[in-house]
Design a protein around this motif. Sequence first.
Motif, PDB file in Angstrom:
ATOM      1  N   LEU A  68       0.821  -1.210   0.000  1.00 22.83           N
ATOM      2  CA  LEU A  68       0.000   0.000   0.000  1.00 22.83           C
ATOM      3  C   LEU A  68       0.851   1.254   0.000  1.00 22.83           C
ATOM      4  N   ALA A  78      -5.002  -3.737   0.925  1.00 24.93           N
ATOM      5  CA  ALA A  78      -5.791  -3.235   2.056  1.00 24.93           C
ATOM      6  C   ALA A  78      -6.734  -4.321   2.555  1.00 24.93           C
ATOM      7  N   ALA A 101      -7.667  -0.346   7.904  1.00 24.57           N
ATOM      8  CA  ALA A 101      -7.054  -0.930   6.703  1.00 24.57           C
ATOM      9  C   ALA A 101      -8.018  -0.844   5.527  1.00 24.57           C
ATOM     10  N   ARG A 104      -8.307   2.373   3.557  1.00 28.90           N
ATOM     11  CA  ARG A 104      -7.229   2.738   2.629  1.00 28.90           C
ATOM     12  C   ARG A 104      -7.533   2.300   1.193  1.00 28.90           C
TER      13      ARG A 104
END
Length: 546
Positions: A68, A78, A101, A104
């Motif tokens: 990421l 993610a 997470a 994102r």
Amino acid sequence: MKRTLPALAPFILALALHGGAASQEASLGRVDFPVTGSAGCQRLFTEGLLALYSFQYDQAHVSFQAALDSDPQCAMAAWGDAMAYQHALWGVRDVAKGRAALARIAAEDRLTDRERGFIATARALYAVEEPQAALRAWLDAAAALHRERPGDDEAALQHALALMAVYEEGTETRELVRAGAIALEVHARKPDHPAAAHYAIHAFDTNDLAVLALPAARRYARIAPGSAHALHMPSHTFVQLGLWPEVVPSNEQAFAESKRAAAKLGQGPDKWDWHALTWLAAAHLELGQARRARQLLAETADVLARHDMGHQRDAYTDMLLGYVMQTGRWDEADALAAPLFVPPSGAAASAGHQHGAPAAANAADRSVGRARIAALRLRAEAAVRRGDLQAAEARVKDVREALERGNPYGSPRALTFIGAHLAEIEARVKVARAGSEEHKREVVAAIERSVELTDSLPVSGPTFLMPARERLAEALLAFGRPAEALAQYELVLRKRPNRALSLAGAALAAQGAGLRAKELAHAAALATQWKDADPDWKGLQQARRQ
């Protein structure tokens, strides 16, 4: 906390830790899961997925987060990072980090329908607060994904894992068999897929079903030799089938790999696989190798004195119980239990500060409490077996007083089990003092109560406490009822094949009952299992039974 490293630093760290995608494939298996993003995104996602499939969660986070950071549009990284915050079969989850997470995920409109389907399963998991309801929501979403994509092996495995997460207690054997069947179908098509072999072992981790997982178990460690968990997992199947010689290398390799992996990630002994070490000690005891088990106990005590984070204390407790009860060295119990009465210092005492959450300190406190109660129970058991009846009564009182101050198990059921065991010890004290038939019946009734409470529990791994049914058989044999004792020992052996103390007890009970063929059969099985035992082991066991 904001990241201060350059954007490529996590990417470089991941490559340094894992040696690039090629070496990661070689050490953690093979998987083909194309994702939208750059070449670096694909490479790091594959590394993270391989780690995730073998429950190497810390390694998975490193790779997914590096993906990421190097490519913010690597949406599936993610997804993987979020899934690594849900340790599905371990009852551990971090909802806040999982949701962060998923937050994102960028440029979702660029993704394939397949990718959006997987992301939807993660969102279903993290949309619900209550843990069991969250797992069921995940299962519904994963089952739908599998129906929509019947030829997608990754979707199938997501469904299998969700089934096991919901039904892991073994109350729905049909659903566990379904999960195992899904995993085996993928394993047949893709024999180097780590999750296929891994999930089959978990799904069939019962006494009746374990044989179905044996081929996958024997392959999994070769698929993913870079995973401590993959090296350990085959021993779940081996224990269920009584294959103790195979349990030893499985857990030796797992513990060594966990130390190597922790060192690479800059982690300490709290990240070593103490679970595997306890299984290793148990296997040595079943093979009559008490010296090696004693050495492992001493090495753990040394680590405990320097670095007590709860994991080590729990491991020492299990190894201690197994060592004393398997060897019958009751006179060593008090001294060996002493480390469990030492207040934690250093890392364990400041766990909450180190991890920034009171939950960490609370977990350490519960570990200390459980260990002390286990040590007191062991001391009570040892005292009554040594004939020190006053000490036995005092230790029983100590356990009850400790439990009045709080329940470190978090479950009222645990208190019921402990209460039943204490009642056994008190009844045996009465027999030792008076020896009447009425008191003997009281002992048998007390142990039968423990059997009733524990006999329906699923078997997964070695037992460190002597099983209640084995204690019942032992009492019946001591009270001159060998035929009944033999029947009980053989019931233990059905659930725990090749358990050494039950083999030894069954041979003696058969001898007492005049059943020569059964005596020879059990004795022969024991002799085979103890072919590499310590030279003085058989003498010790004979002395224990006299």
